[in-house]
Scaffold this motif. Structure first.
Motif, PDB file in Angstrom:
ATOM      1  N   PRO A  55       8.929   0.598  -7.171  1.00  0.00           N
ATOM      2  CA  PRO A  55       7.783   0.697  -6.251  1.00  0.00           C
ATOM      3  C   PRO A  55       6.702   1.681  -6.677  1.00  0.00           C
ATOM      4  O   PRO A  55       5.508   1.380  -6.585  1.00  0.00           O
ATOM      5  CB  PRO A  55       8.448   1.107  -4.930  1.00  0.00           C
ATOM      6  CG  PRO A  55       9.828   0.537  -5.019  1.00  0.00           C
ATOM      7  CD  PRO A  55      10.217   0.653  -6.451  1.00  0.00           C
ATOM      8  N   ILE A  93       8.683   0.455   1.461  1.00  0.00           N
ATOM      9  CA  ILE A  93       8.937   1.015   0.133  1.00  0.00           C
ATOM     10  C   ILE A  93      10.386   1.447  -0.048  1.00  0.00           C
ATOM     11  O   ILE A  93      10.925   1.399  -1.161  1.00  0.00           O
ATOM     12  CB  ILE A  93       7.958   2.193  -0.131  1.00  0.00           C
ATOM     13  CG1 ILE A  93       7.865   2.446  -1.638  1.00  0.00           C
ATOM     14  CG2 ILE A  93       8.341   3.423   0.663  1.00  0.00           C
ATOM     15  CD1 ILE A  93       6.653   3.241  -2.043  1.00  0.00           C
ATOM     16  N   VAL A 150       6.107  -3.245  -1.632  1.00  0.00           N
ATOM     17  CA  VAL A 150       4.751  -2.707  -1.582  1.00  0.00           C
ATOM     18  C   VAL A 150       3.816  -3.876  -1.294  1.00  0.00           C
ATOM     19  O   VAL A 150       4.009  -4.974  -1.831  1.00  0.00           O
ATOM     20  CB  VAL A 150       4.373  -2.037  -2.921  1.00  0.00           C
ATOM     21  CG1 VAL A 150       2.898  -1.653  -2.950  1.00  0.00           C
ATOM     22  CG2 VAL A 150       5.249  -0.821  -3.183  1.00  0.00           C
TER      23      VAL A 150
END
Length: 424
Positions: free
Chosen positions: A90, A109, A114
């Motif tokens: 992420p 996240i 994302v």
């Protein structure tokens, strides 16, 4: 280009796909020489999506379309959200996108998701992951999984399909494409294990069967047995999640068989106590005559679910409750359809007519659509100031007189004129 028997578009090349009752296999034994399977569609040329994938690829990350967009493209259905999967973690995803001028939002996240925001749209990007621990509602995940591990943590085989920016499809588990071809909804691996990871998958199983399953083949027996054995798990789910799934299921073109299967294995009674799934079939027959769009509220009422009970069971909005109650009031009226539409609205009048037709076995009138439209668009030609101009004083008596004139006008099938009513 050629097409297989499912309508899937194949790249030019050898070994077209053929189908038997139990599997999908190459037409010739040299499967390793077969051309790659490709999907097509305008969604692959989506500029914003390609910018997102391009930004990740430019940074050395692998990025693929995944899940619903690939599944729906293979099934020839409209493609909606363009979700992506990547081998970048992420933080790296955010860095690469930010450097490319693409805004990111850490929507999930901790689970590897994302959201890239571009052209006023959101694209969910999730890092390849595997489950470490689950409790039936949420999971702890680890990143760095390979594609097969990422696919293995998904719910159904038809959702574990990936496609690159050129539409080349990857089936890491080797089961998704076969099940797509057969329109078969199956859990990945052990059905009980998949359900215990997230009990919402029980409801998704029936929804996906209603949307994508083959009615002739029937529902997957292993999945059905696992849902029956774990049925009490749905009672632990937040009502908002339950409501969202039920609305989607009831909005399917024909949810009847899936709902009957839910009832038979004890799931329906846990999420909608007292609901009678058998009532969907007669309603579907009447809907086929009138050809309205699928409507979850109409199906909910057909099963005998009370509007106020549905609010608690499905966390419905006030607007949904008003719509359900309007239809219930419309069902209690014995007035002609056009008059019901004037009093209660077009949707309530149409749904009430279909529900009454299903209950009585008498088809709705062929003029149903025209009658509903005529009543819903009718405008009462007399206003309060017209009565004041005739000498009435403002107050309760004027309101009662205006209401009496409106009743007279409605009973005349909207034919009484303004002059006739004022001169009466």
């Amino acid at each position: 280009m050629s097409r297989d028997r499912t309508g899937v578009r194949l790249a030019d090349g050898p070994a077209p796909v053929t189908i038997d009752d139990d599997s999908v296999r190459p037409a010739r034994p040299d499967a390793e020489t077969a051309a790659p399977l490709r999907v097509e569609g305008a969604w692959l040329d989506d500029r914003a999506a390609r910018q997102v994938i391009g930004a990740l690829a430019a940074g050395g990350a692998r990025a693929l379309f995944v899940g619903g967009c690939v599944r729906d493209a293979l099934l020839g259905r409209p493609v909606g959200d363009l979700d992506m999967a990547t081998d970048a973690e992420p933080a790296e995803v955010r860095r690469l996108l930010t450097e490319a001028g693409i805004r990111t939002v850490p929507t999930g996240i901790e689970h590897g998701t994302v959201t890239a925001v571009l052209s006023n749209r959101g694209f969910e990007i999730t890092t390849f992951r595997r489950d470490v621990e689950t409790d039936g509602r949420r999971a702890t995940v680890a990143f760095g999984a390979d594609l097969a591990q990422d696919a293995a943590r998904r719910d159904f085989t038809i959702n574990a399909l990936y496609a690159d920016a050129e539409g080349v499809v990857t089936d890491p588990l080797g089961t998704g494409l076969g099940d797509i071809a057969l329109r078969r909804v199956r859990f990945i691996g052990d059905a009980t294990a998949r359900i215990r990871e997230d009990y919402l998958r029980i409801l998704r199983f029936f929804r996906f069967h209603a949307l994508y399953g083959d009615a002739w083949r029937g529902i997957d027996e292993e999945g059905l047995a696992a849902c029956a054995a774990q049925a009490e798990g749905v009672e632990t789910l937040p009502k908002e999640r339950v409501g969202a799934e039920l609305r989607k299921l009831l909005g399917a073109e024909d949810p009847g068989p899936a709902l009957c299967a839910m009832a038979a294995c004890g799931v329906l009674g846990r999420v909608l106590p007292g609901a009678d799934a058998q009532q969907i079939a007669p309603l579907a027959a009447m809907e086929a005559r009138a050809a309205p769009l699928p409507d979850w509220k109409r199906r909910l009422l057909a099963m005998g679910v009370e509007p106020k009970a549905a609010v608690d069971l499905m966390r419905l909005s006030r607007a949904d409750l008003r719509a359900l109650e309007a239809t219930r009031r419309a069902m209690e009226s014995d007035a002609p359809v056009a008059q019901v539409a004037y009093r209660h609205g077009a949707e309530a009048a149409r749904d009430a007519a279909l529900l009454r037709a299903a209950a009585t076995g008498t088809p709705p009138p062929r003029t149903l659509g025209r009658d509903v439209a005529r009543g819903a668009t009718a405008t009462f030609p007399v206003q309060a100031q017209d009565l004041v101009a005739r000498g009435m004083k403002p107050g309760p008596a004027l309101g009662r007189r205006l209401a009496a004139l409106e009743d007279q006008w409605v009973r005349s099938d909207f034919q009484a004129t303004r002059g006739e009513m004022l001169d009466a």
